[in-house]
Design an enzyme around this catalytic site. Sequence first.
Site, PDB file in Angstrom:
ATOM      1  N   SER A  24       0.771  -1.212   0.050  1.00  0.00           N
ATOM      2  CA  SER A  24       0.135   0.080  -0.010  1.00  0.00           C
ATOM      3  C   SER A  24       0.920   1.219  -0.046  1.00  0.00           C
ATOM      4  O   SER A  24       0.622   2.029  -0.796  1.00  0.00           O
ATOM      5  CB  SER A  24      -0.868   0.004   1.429  1.00  0.00           C
ATOM      6  OG  SER A  24      -1.770  -1.083   1.232  1.00  0.00           O
ATOM      7  N   GLY A  91      -5.854  -4.347  -7.223  1.00  0.00           N
ATOM      8  CA  GLY A  91      -6.626  -3.218  -6.818  1.00  0.00           C
ATOM      9  C   GLY A  91      -6.006  -1.903  -6.913  1.00  0.00           C
ATOM     10  O   GLY A  91      -6.727  -0.725  -7.497  1.00  0.00           O
ATOM     11  N   ARG A 119     -13.877  -6.819 -11.030  1.00  0.00           N
ATOM     12  CA  ARG A 119     -13.805  -6.124  -9.747  1.00  0.00           C
ATOM     13  C   ARG A 119     -14.283  -4.550  -9.920  1.00  0.00           C
ATOM     14  O   ARG A 119     -14.152  -4.181 -10.875  1.00  0.00           O
ATOM     15  CB  ARG A 119     -12.285  -6.067  -9.156  1.00  0.00           C
ATOM     16  CG  ARG A 119     -11.619  -7.379  -8.713  1.00  0.00           C
ATOM     17  CD  ARG A 119     -10.516  -7.218  -8.498  1.00  0.00           C
ATOM     18  NE  ARG A 119     -10.370  -6.833  -7.214  1.00  0.00           N
ATOM     19  CZ  ARG A 119      -9.264  -6.528  -6.374  1.00  0.00           C
ATOM     20  NH1 ARG A 119      -8.054  -6.946  -7.139  1.00  0.00           N
ATOM     21  NH2 ARG A 119      -9.289  -5.772  -5.253  1.00  0.00           N
ATOM     22  N   GLN A 167     -10.136   2.580  -2.178  1.00  0.00           N
ATOM     23  CA  GLN A 167      -9.136   3.016  -2.984  1.00  0.00           C
ATOM     24  C   GLN A 167      -9.906   3.667  -3.977  1.00  0.00           C
ATOM     25  O   GLN A 167      -9.209   4.561  -4.868  1.00  0.00           O
ATOM     26  CB  GLN A 167      -8.920   1.524  -3.675  1.00  0.00           C
ATOM     27  CG  GLN A 167      -7.742   0.626  -3.081  1.00  0.00           C
ATOM     28  CD  GLN A 167      -7.597  -0.518  -3.630  1.00  0.00           C
ATOM     29  OE1 GLN A 167      -7.919  -0.853  -4.613  1.00  0.00           O
ATOM     30  NE2 GLN A 167      -6.601  -1.341  -3.112  1.00  0.00           N
ATOM     31  N   SER A 194     -12.177   0.349   5.242  1.00  0.00           N
ATOM     32  CA  SER A 194     -10.645   0.442   5.160  1.00  0.00           C
ATOM     33  C   SER A 194     -10.157   2.213   5.588  1.00  0.00           C
ATOM     34  O   SER A 194      -9.542   2.688   4.500  1.00  0.00           O
ATOM     35  CB  SER A 194     -10.099   0.006   4.162  1.00  0.00           C
ATOM     36  OG  SER A 194     -10.161  -1.392   3.906  1.00  0.00           O
ATOM     37  N   GLU A 310      -8.538  -6.658   5.239  1.00  0.00           N
ATOM     38  CA  GLU A 310      -7.743  -7.410   4.660  1.00  0.00           C
ATOM     39  C   GLU A 310      -7.013  -8.387   5.608  1.00  0.00           C
ATOM     40  O   GLU A 310      -6.026  -9.245   5.242  1.00  0.00           O
ATOM     41  CB  GLU A 310      -6.448  -6.686   4.097  1.00  0.00           C
ATOM     42  CG  GLU A 310      -5.835  -5.502   5.259  1.00  0.00           C
ATOM     43  CD  GLU A 310      -4.729  -4.539   4.256  1.00  0.00           C
ATOM     44  OE1 GLU A 310      -3.725  -4.418   4.832  1.00  0.00           O
ATOM     45  OE2 GLU A 310      -5.032  -4.119   3.399  1.00  0.00           O
ATOM     46  N   ARG A 341     -14.029 -13.525  -0.713  1.00  0.00           N
ATOM     47  CA  ARG A 341     -13.297 -13.911   0.143  1.00  0.00           C
ATOM     48  C   ARG A 341     -14.139 -14.525   1.321  1.00  0.00           C
ATOM     49  O   ARG A 341     -13.723 -15.480   1.831  1.00  0.00           O
ATOM     50  CB  ARG A 341     -12.202 -12.785   0.897  1.00  0.00           C
ATOM     51  CG  ARG A 341     -11.140 -12.760   0.058  1.00  0.00           C
ATOM     52  CD  ARG A 341     -10.142 -11.615   0.728  1.00  0.00           C
ATOM     53  NE  ARG A 341      -9.114 -11.439  -0.016  1.00  0.00           N
ATOM     54  CZ  ARG A 341      -8.017 -10.413   0.151  1.00  0.00           C
ATOM     55  NH1 ARG A 341      -8.407  -9.517   0.864  1.00  0.00           N
ATOM     56  NH2 ARG A 341      -7.118 -10.472  -0.748  1.00  0.00           N
ATOM     57  N   ARG A 387      -3.973 -13.930   0.042  1.00  0.00           N
ATOM     58  CA  ARG A 387      -4.321 -14.046   1.483  1.00  0.00           C
ATOM     59  C   ARG A 387      -5.194 -15.597   1.700  1.00  0.00           C
ATOM     60  O   ARG A 387      -5.217 -15.927   2.937  1.00  0.00           O
ATOM     61  CB  ARG A 387      -5.086 -12.961   1.914  1.00  0.00           C
ATOM     62  CG  ARG A 387      -4.337 -11.544   1.634  1.00  0.00           C
ATOM     63  CD  ARG A 387      -4.862 -10.608   2.698  1.00  0.00           C
ATOM     64  NE  ARG A 387      -4.206  -9.337   2.095  1.00  0.00           N
ATOM     65  CZ  ARG A 387      -2.967  -8.881   2.418  1.00  0.00           C
ATOM     66  NH1 ARG A 387      -2.191  -9.448   3.386  1.00  0.00           N
ATOM     67  NH2 ARG A 387      -2.663  -7.647   2.197  1.00  0.00           N
ATOM     68  N   LYS A 412       1.850 -11.950  -5.373  1.00  0.00           N
ATOM     69  CA  LYS A 412       1.327 -10.553  -5.395  1.00  0.00           C
ATOM     70  C   LYS A 412       1.708  -9.693  -4.734  1.00  0.00           C
ATOM     71  O   LYS A 412       1.852  -8.493  -4.715  1.00  0.00           O
ATOM     72  CB  LYS A 412      -0.216 -10.970  -5.431  1.00  0.00           C
ATOM     73  CG  LYS A 412      -1.015  -9.588  -5.271  1.00  0.00           C
ATOM     74  CD  LYS A 412      -2.596 -10.061  -5.157  1.00  0.00           C
ATOM     75  CE  LYS A 412      -3.634  -8.746  -5.115  1.00  0.00           C
ATOM     76  NZ  LYS A 412      -3.425  -8.090  -6.338  1.00  0.00           N
TER      77      LYS A 412
END
Length: 426
Positions: A24, A91, A119, A167, A194, A310, A341, A387, A412
């Site tokens: 990030s 992303g 996405r 984002q 987030s 996350e 997820r 993840r 990734k």
Amino acid sequence: MLWPAPFRGDKKVSARVVIPGSKSVTNRALILAAQAKSPSLLKRPLISRDTELMVAGLRAMGISIKETDWAWEITPAPLRGPAKVDVGNAGTVMRFLPPLSALAHGDISFDGDPRSYERPLGPVIAALEDLGIEIEHGGRYSLPMVVKSKGEIPGGALTIDASASSQFLSALLLIAPSTRDGIVATHKGGPLPSMPHIDMTVQMLRDFGAQVSVDKSANSWSVSAGALQGQDLVIEPDLSNAAPFLSIAMVCGGSITIADWPEVTTQPGDQLREILTAMGATISRGKDGLTITGGESIHGIDIDLHDVGELTPAIAALAALADSPSHLRGIGHLRLHETDRLAALTREVNSLGGNVVEDETSLHITPHGAMGKGLHGGTFHTYEDHRLATAGAVIGLVVPGVEIENVATTRKTLPDFPGLWQSLVL
């Protein structure tokens, strides 16, 4: 290809780990450095698929990025097209680069992995169109697309619904200093996920010299137009990526030290200190870094992870090995990440004999017994999600016979997860 997750059982661990840099922070720093009026030096950047895609995209638009030992030197230049950008399934790349590309002269084409088409990207595209940028997307408001860049973004006031991803908002704030009039962005929609990542964006803008004012009560952020100055930055370790490594001490016993854990940070992963303490660990700081020591067992937890979504796969893996049920709430937005997820975690943990029930925005995890009692081996699918792969590896520490499908997807954000993991647990 299947990767046998190393089994360790209750053999205690004692190790110190150097976690690669934050994705990030690295990708935000690259976007800001590309707009600066002087060169920047990023020390200890994350070198992974997501950051390499960002570097390749910037280079395609004319930015010079020189790689040296554990550092990148970014020399800004006028952005230009035509150019083709591959966003992969990243992303930050698919959302941060299109607004930046609108500052270029010429057409910039964006494409990516098949999952990237699914996405959410529409709010960013719509916001750019509101600012007068022409984008060819066939009415889909998704990838693939072409930004018809004219070399200038007027700026001004805009409204955006960033409830599906923080984002969306960060993408617009990051390029606001380079617009003609700056940007005042107001979020209208569901709860913002987030929030620590938005705080990170604001702080990094200020670090590069931008003027930013925030009114969280009105969900409004204002960034003035103005020149950014290149910076000499040391990239913090990725604290979210520390989660599976910290889990080793909780699952197997003993202690793990994460080197260079920052005293002050905007990274959401810093909340692991409080979360893992609540689940039975002991956390301490020392000259070597942040140390976690496992307790007698892992405790279940009832927690809202909306701001730190996350971390959910890592927390879910621990919850599956806990001595009491867990309720992970406020995470409906994770259905729009690298994969759904919530569905993926439910399916894969249950395939090993677990008891996970999903609803629209949460997971209910009821373990059969502490430390994997009642679980069995099997294939743990990743759905191209890094993840998911690390969550499966955590369960495999005490459940023999767990095999991770496509562990390479961890590249990734982690250059060599299998090697680092095996060095600690074998």
